[in-house]
Scaffold this motif. Structure first.
Motif, PDB file in Angstrom:
ATOM      1  N   TRP A 262       0.839  -1.274   0.092  1.00  0.00           N
ATOM      2  CA  TRP A 262       0.023  -0.082   0.088  1.00  0.00           C
ATOM      3  C   TRP A 262       0.736   1.149  -0.019  1.00  0.00           C
ATOM      4  CZ3 TRP A 262      -1.119   4.430   2.799  1.00  0.00           C
ATOM      5  CH2 TRP A 262      -2.525   4.939   2.639  1.00  0.00           C
ATOM      6  N   VAL A 263       1.931   1.411   0.882  1.00  0.00           N
ATOM      7  CA  VAL A 263       2.878   2.281   0.866  1.00  0.00           C
ATOM      8  C   VAL A 263       3.485   2.707  -0.361  1.00  0.00           C
ATOM      9  CG1 VAL A 263       4.634   3.394   2.297  1.00  0.00           C
ATOM     10  CG2 VAL A 263       2.899   2.385   3.381  1.00  0.00           C
ATOM     11  N   PHE A 264       4.196   1.546  -0.821  1.00  0.00           N
ATOM     12  CA  PHE A 264       4.889   1.679  -1.910  1.00  0.00           C
ATOM     13  C   PHE A 264       4.065   2.353  -3.307  1.00  0.00           C
ATOM     14  CE2 PHE A 264       7.343   0.013  -5.783  1.00  0.00           C
ATOM     15  CZ  PHE A 264       8.675   0.299  -5.287  1.00  0.00           C
ATOM     16  N   LYS A 265       2.893   1.866  -3.477  1.00  0.00           N
ATOM     17  CA  LYS A 265       2.257   2.458  -4.579  1.00  0.00           C
ATOM     18  C   LYS A 265       1.514   3.625  -4.317  1.00  0.00           C
ATOM     19  CE  LYS A 265      -1.881  -0.278  -3.905  1.00  0.00           C
ATOM     20  NZ  LYS A 265      -2.720   0.541  -3.792  1.00  0.00           N
ATOM     21  N   GLN A 269      -1.547  10.772  -2.251  1.00  0.00           N
ATOM     22  CA  GLN A 269      -0.864  11.701  -1.269  1.00  0.00           C
ATOM     23  C   GLN A 269       0.253  12.410  -1.685  1.00  0.00           C
ATOM     24  OE1 GLN A 269      -1.279   8.246  -0.954  1.00  0.00           O
ATOM     25  NE2 GLN A 269      -2.308   7.661   0.804  1.00  0.00           N
ATOM     26  N   ILE A 270       1.295  12.035  -2.354  1.00  0.00           N
ATOM     27  CA  ILE A 270       2.330  12.581  -2.962  1.00  0.00           C
ATOM     28  C   ILE A 270       2.086  13.765  -3.825  1.00  0.00           C
ATOM     29  CG2 ILE A 270       4.782  12.397  -3.607  1.00  0.00           C
ATOM     30  CD1 ILE A 270       4.519   9.479  -2.398  1.00  0.00           C
ATOM     31  N   PHE A 271       1.385  13.257  -4.946  1.00  0.00           N
ATOM     32  CA  PHE A 271       0.964  14.089  -5.882  1.00  0.00           C
ATOM     33  C   PHE A 271       0.377  15.345  -5.574  1.00  0.00           C
ATOM     34  CE2 PHE A 271      -1.161  15.389  -9.977  1.00  0.00           C
ATOM     35  CZ  PHE A 271      -0.091  15.583 -10.953  1.00  0.00           C
ATOM     36  N   ALA A 272      -0.828  14.980  -4.776  1.00  0.00           N
ATOM     37  CA  ALA A 272      -1.842  16.164  -4.425  1.00  0.00           C
ATOM     38  C   ALA A 272      -1.132  17.204  -3.553  1.00  0.00           C
ATOM     39  CB  ALA A 272      -2.931  15.616  -3.806  1.00  0.00           C
ATOM     40  N   LEU A 285       8.384   6.191  -7.408  1.00  0.00           N
ATOM     41  CA  LEU A 285       8.120   5.303  -8.655  1.00  0.00           C
ATOM     42  C   LEU A 285       6.701   5.529  -9.414  1.00  0.00           C
ATOM     43  CD1 LEU A 285      10.246   1.885  -8.035  1.00  0.00           C
ATOM     44  CD2 LEU A 285      10.533   3.832  -9.728  1.00  0.00           C
ATOM     45  N   PRO A 286       5.789   5.431  -8.538  1.00  0.00           N
ATOM     46  CA  PRO A 286       4.549   5.692  -9.281  1.00  0.00           C
ATOM     47  C   PRO A 286       4.549   7.290  -9.797  1.00  0.00           C
ATOM     48  CG  PRO A 286       4.335   4.556  -7.205  1.00  0.00           C
ATOM     49  CD  PRO A 286       5.469   5.086  -7.132  1.00  0.00           C
ATOM     50  N   ILE A 287       4.823   8.318  -9.021  1.00  0.00           N
ATOM     51  CA  ILE A 287       4.965   9.551  -9.531  1.00  0.00           C
ATOM     52  C   ILE A 287       5.937   9.892 -10.550  1.00  0.00           C
ATOM     53  CG2 ILE A 287       5.174  12.076  -8.628  1.00  0.00           C
ATOM     54  CD1 ILE A 287       2.936  10.609  -7.245  1.00  0.00           C
ATOM     55  N   TYR A 288       6.932   9.037 -10.482  1.00  0.00           N
ATOM     56  CA  TYR A 288       7.845   9.303 -11.454  1.00  0.00           C
ATOM     57  C   TYR A 288       7.369   8.687 -13.011  1.00  0.00           C
ATOM     58  CZ  TYR A 288      12.706   8.727 -14.110  1.00  0.00           C
ATOM     59  OH  TYR A 288      13.555   8.981 -14.749  1.00  0.00           O
TER      60      TYR A 288
END
Length: 332
Positions: A262-265, A269-272, A285-288
């Protein structure tokens, strides 16, 4: 069915009598006593809808993403409906670049910090729930459920407001407490401060799940075991290590595994909060993958990064599962 048995008749002479051995009722097949094939196939038939849904909703997008990762797919190809295969060029571009490996390292460290904090705090709160009275336990559980049930984007918006530079509640409180240099502090101006807010948000969202489930697991432990431990002179810590922890170990393994995924993907939270900023220093990695694929419109490269993200996650989880299985074998 009958067999011949020896006996004597009324004259004392040997005689042969037929003894009947009970057999299956008339019309009943011998094979009917074994489990029928239909009964044996019933579990697979029940699983079939879920398997089909998984293949359609997860399998096909994964295959499509894999196909895109081997294509040169940019706005020109999309507009002209062109399919240009470029082999492994996208993977070479990603793997030979330094940015990808920095993001991988950052993602692993970010995941490790979050999972450790979530599991430690969740375990402590779960054990606290087991010791509280009924009213206080109900009050605390209501607060945990409300925190866990809040939508991710709504929770992220609240944290943006709390840590805002000019009108944020956190800066106002710190200023009133004497830290006047924090009155206009920009929490999203550096990598460390931005990650601190993101970690706080993710931990706040994840702890309720761990705490409530761990409390539910503690209710399955017999009180007689604690009484026996106390009779042996065991204190609180000894009772935890000898009674509580062995029962909770399978739950902790499974929950840790779920939290790693859950945390890895984690993406919204990060993008917003800051879209992976400042200067792309908080990109995982998901944001990248999103920034390279959708933001820069290099869809083939983005697909390759997302596929590599799955590979990295599989490597992490496989290592963890192997460690868990090895410990279970040692216990046996």
């Amino acid at each position: 069915m009958s067999v011949q048995t020896k006996g004597t008749d009324t004259a004392g002479k040997p005689a042969v009598r037929k003894a009947r051995i009970p057999g299956p009722p008339a019309g009943e097949d011998r094979g009917s006593r074994s489990p029928s094939r239909r009964g044996a196939a019933a579990p697979y038939l029940l699983l079939l809808p879920a398997l089909l849904a998984t293949l359609v909703l997860l399998g096909w997008p994964l295959v499509k993403n894999g196909m895109l990762s081997f294509q040169n797919l940019n706005p020109r190809q999309l507009i002209q409906h062109l399919t240009e295969w470029n082999g492994a060029d996208n993977y070479k571009e990603v793997l030979t670049g330094a940015d990808f490996w920095h993001v991988v390292e950052r993602s692993v460290v970010f995941t490790a910090i979050n999972v450790v904090l979530i599991m430690v705090l969740g375990t402590l709160i779960g054990l606290l729930l087991a010791r509280l009275g009924r009213k206080m336990r109900l009050l605390l559980m209501v607060g945990l459920v409300l925190a866990w049930a809040m939508p991710i984007v709504a929770a992220t918006t609240v944290y943006q407001w709390l840590f805002a530079q000019r009108f944020g509640v956190v800066n106002w409180v710190l200023d009133k407490l004497g830290w006047h240099s924090m009155a206009d502090y920009n929490w999203f101006g550096t990598q460390t401060s931005t990650f601190s807010v993101i970690i706080l948000l993710i931990v706040w969202e994840s702890v309720p799940f761990v705490a409530i489930n761990l409390y539910a697991a503690t209710t399955t432990i017999s009180k007689e075991l604690y009484e026996a431990a106390s009779l042996d002179g065991a204190g609180a810590w000894k009772s935890f290590t000898s009674v509580t922890f062995p029962f909770l170990r399978p739950f902790l393994y499974a929950t840790t595994f779920l939290e790693v995924i859950w945390v890895f993907k984690a993406f919204p939270q990060i993008f917003a909060l800051n879209e992976g900023g400042p200067d792309h220093l908080t990109e995982t990695l998901p944001i990248y993958a999103y920034v390279q694929g959708v933001g820069n419109q290099h869809f083939g490269v983005g697909a390759a990064i997302s596929f590599l993200t799955i590979v990295v996650l599989l490597v992490i989880t496989s290592y963890y599962l192997r460690m868990v299985l090895k410990q279970e074998e040692d216990e046996l």
